[in-house]
Design a protein around this motif. Structure first.
Motif, short mmCIF file in Angstrom:
data_model
loop_
_atom_site.label_atom_id
_atom_site.label_comp_id
_atom_site.label_asym_id
_atom_site.label_seq_id
_atom_site.Cartn_x
_atom_site.Cartn_y
_atom_site.Cartn_z
N ASN A 43 -45.90 -28.59 -41.96
CA ASN A 43 -45.10 -28.42 -40.75
C ASN A 43 -43.63 -28.75 -41.01
O ASN A 43 -42.74 -28.06 -40.50
CB ASN A 43 -45.65 -29.27 -39.61
CG ASN A 43 -46.73 -28.56 -38.85
OD1 ASN A 43 -46.51 -28.02 -37.79
ND2 ASN A 43 -47.93 -28.53 -39.42
N ILE A 44 -43.36 -29.77 -41.82
CA ILE A 44 -41.97 -30.07 -42.19
C ILE A 44 -41.40 -28.90 -42.98
O ILE A 44 -40.26 -28.47 -42.75
CB ILE A 44 -41.90 -31.40 -42.97
CG1 ILE A 44 -42.27 -32.56 -42.05
CG2 ILE A 44 -40.51 -31.60 -43.58
CD1 ILE A 44 -42.51 -33.87 -42.77
N TRP A 45 -42.19 -28.37 -43.90
CA TRP A 45 -41.77 -27.21 -44.68
C TRP A 45 -41.42 -26.04 -43.77
O TRP A 45 -40.37 -25.41 -43.93
CB TRP A 45 -42.90 -26.83 -45.66
CG TRP A 45 -42.68 -25.58 -46.43
CD1 TRP A 45 -41.86 -25.41 -47.51
CD2 TRP A 45 -43.29 -24.31 -46.19
NE1 TRP A 45 -41.93 -24.11 -47.95
CE2 TRP A 45 -42.81 -23.42 -47.15
CE3 TRP A 45 -44.21 -23.85 -45.25
CZ2 TRP A 45 -43.21 -22.08 -47.21
CZ3 TRP A 45 -44.61 -22.54 -45.31
CH2 TRP A 45 -44.12 -21.66 -46.28
N TRP A 46 -42.28 -25.76 -42.80
CA TRP A 46 -42.00 -24.67 -41.86
C TRP A 46 -40.69 -24.93 -41.10
O TRP A 46 -39.89 -24.01 -40.91
CB TRP A 46 -43.14 -24.49 -40.86
CG TRP A 46 -44.23 -23.58 -41.33
CD1 TRP A 46 -45.55 -23.90 -41.49
CD2 TRP A 46 -44.12 -22.21 -41.68
NE1 TRP A 46 -46.25 -22.81 -41.93
CE2 TRP A 46 -45.40 -21.75 -42.05
CE3 TRP A 46 -43.06 -21.31 -41.73
CZ2 TRP A 46 -45.65 -20.44 -42.46
CZ3 TRP A 46 -43.30 -20.00 -42.14
CH2 TRP A 46 -44.58 -19.57 -42.50
N LEU A 47 -40.48 -26.14 -40.65
CA LEU A 47 -39.27 -26.44 -39.90
C LEU A 47 -38.02 -26.25 -40.75
O LEU A 47 -37.00 -25.75 -40.27
CB LEU A 47 -39.33 -27.85 -39.32
CG LEU A 47 -40.39 -28.04 -38.23
CD1 LEU A 47 -40.54 -29.51 -37.88
CD2 LEU A 47 -40.05 -27.20 -37.00
N ALA B 45 -35.30 -23.43 -39.79
CA ALA B 45 -33.89 -23.81 -39.63
C ALA B 45 -33.02 -22.92 -40.51
O ALA B 45 -31.99 -22.40 -40.05
CB ALA B 45 -33.70 -25.29 -39.98
N ASP B 46 -33.43 -22.73 -41.75
CA ASP B 46 -32.65 -21.89 -42.66
C ASP B 46 -32.51 -20.47 -42.14
O ASP B 46 -31.42 -19.91 -42.13
CB ASP B 46 -33.30 -21.90 -44.05
CG ASP B 46 -32.53 -21.07 -45.04
OD1 ASP B 46 -31.42 -21.50 -45.42
OD2 ASP B 46 -33.02 -19.99 -45.44
N GLY C 42 -30.02 -20.19 -39.36
CA GLY C 42 -28.66 -20.63 -39.64
C GLY C 42 -28.36 -22.05 -39.21
O GLY C 42 -27.20 -22.42 -39.04
N ILE C 43 -29.39 -22.84 -39.03
CA ILE C 43 -29.21 -24.24 -38.62
C ILE C 43 -29.28 -25.13 -39.85
O ILE C 43 -30.21 -25.02 -40.65
CB ILE C 43 -30.28 -24.64 -37.57
CG1 ILE C 43 -30.06 -23.86 -36.29
CG2 ILE C 43 -30.28 -26.15 -37.34
CD1 ILE C 43 -31.17 -24.00 -35.27
N ASP C 44 -28.31 -26.01 -39.99
CA ASP C 44 -28.32 -27.00 -41.07
C ASP C 44 -29.25 -28.12 -40.63
O ASP C 44 -28.92 -28.90 -39.74
CB ASP C 44 -26.90 -27.53 -41.31
CG ASP C 44 -26.82 -28.54 -42.43
OD1 ASP C 44 -27.78 -29.31 -42.63
OD2 ASP C 44 -25.78 -28.57 -43.10
N ILE C 45 -30.43 -28.19 -41.23
CA ILE C 45 -31.45 -29.14 -40.80
C ILE C 45 -31.00 -30.58 -40.98
O ILE C 45 -31.34 -31.45 -40.17
CB ILE C 45 -32.82 -28.87 -41.48
CG1 ILE C 45 -33.96 -29.62 -40.77
CG2 ILE C 45 -32.77 -29.17 -42.95
CD1 ILE C 45 -34.23 -29.18 -39.37
#
Length: 105
Positions: A75-79, A83-84, A87-90
Motif C-alpha cells: 500500500n505504501i508502494w502504491w501511494l 503520487a508520482d 505530480g505530487i511530491d510525496i
C-alpha cells in the motif's frame, strides 16, 4: 529512517512500477491508466482490512502476519506510485501533513 532512505524507497518503488508497466504493455498492449492504478491500490487497501481482521481473529482465515506485512508495504508502494503519476511530491506532502497534524495537537 532518514530522508536518503526514503529517497531510495521512492526510487525503487518507481523502478518496480515501470517494470510492471512494461509487463502490462506486453500482456495487454497498454500500461494501466492512473484510474486502474488507483483501483488496484483500493483493492490492496481492502486486503489490509481483511488481514487486520485475520490478525485480530475476527476473520476466518489463517494467521496472516506475513501477508499483512506485505500488504502494508504494498500500500505504501502504491501511494508512492500514485503520487508520482499525479505530480505530487510525496516527501513534501508527508511533511505538510505531519506538520499540520502536529499543530492540531
Amino acid at each position: 529512517m532518514d530522508i536518503n532512505s526514503f529517497d531510495k524507497i521512492i526510487k525503487r518503488s518507481l523502478d518496480i512500477r515501470e517494470k510492471y508497466h512494461q509487463l502490462e504493455i506486453k500482456g495487454n498492449g497498454a500500461q494501466w491508466t492512473l484510474e486502474e492504478d488507483a483501483l488496484a491500490y483500493l483493492t490492496d487497501a481492502g486486503l489490509v482490512g481483511r488481514n487486520v481482521m485475520s490478525h485480530e481473529k475476527t476473520w476466518l482465515k489463517k494467521d496472516s502476519a506475513e501477508e499483512l506485512e506485505h500488504k502494508l508495504a504494498e500500500n505504501i508502494w502504491w501511494l508512492i506510485t500514485l503520487a508520482d503519476r499525479t505530480g505530487i511530491d510525496i516527501k513534501e506532502a508527508m511533511e505538510k501533513f505531519l506538520t499540520k497534524t502536529e499543530n492540531i495537537f
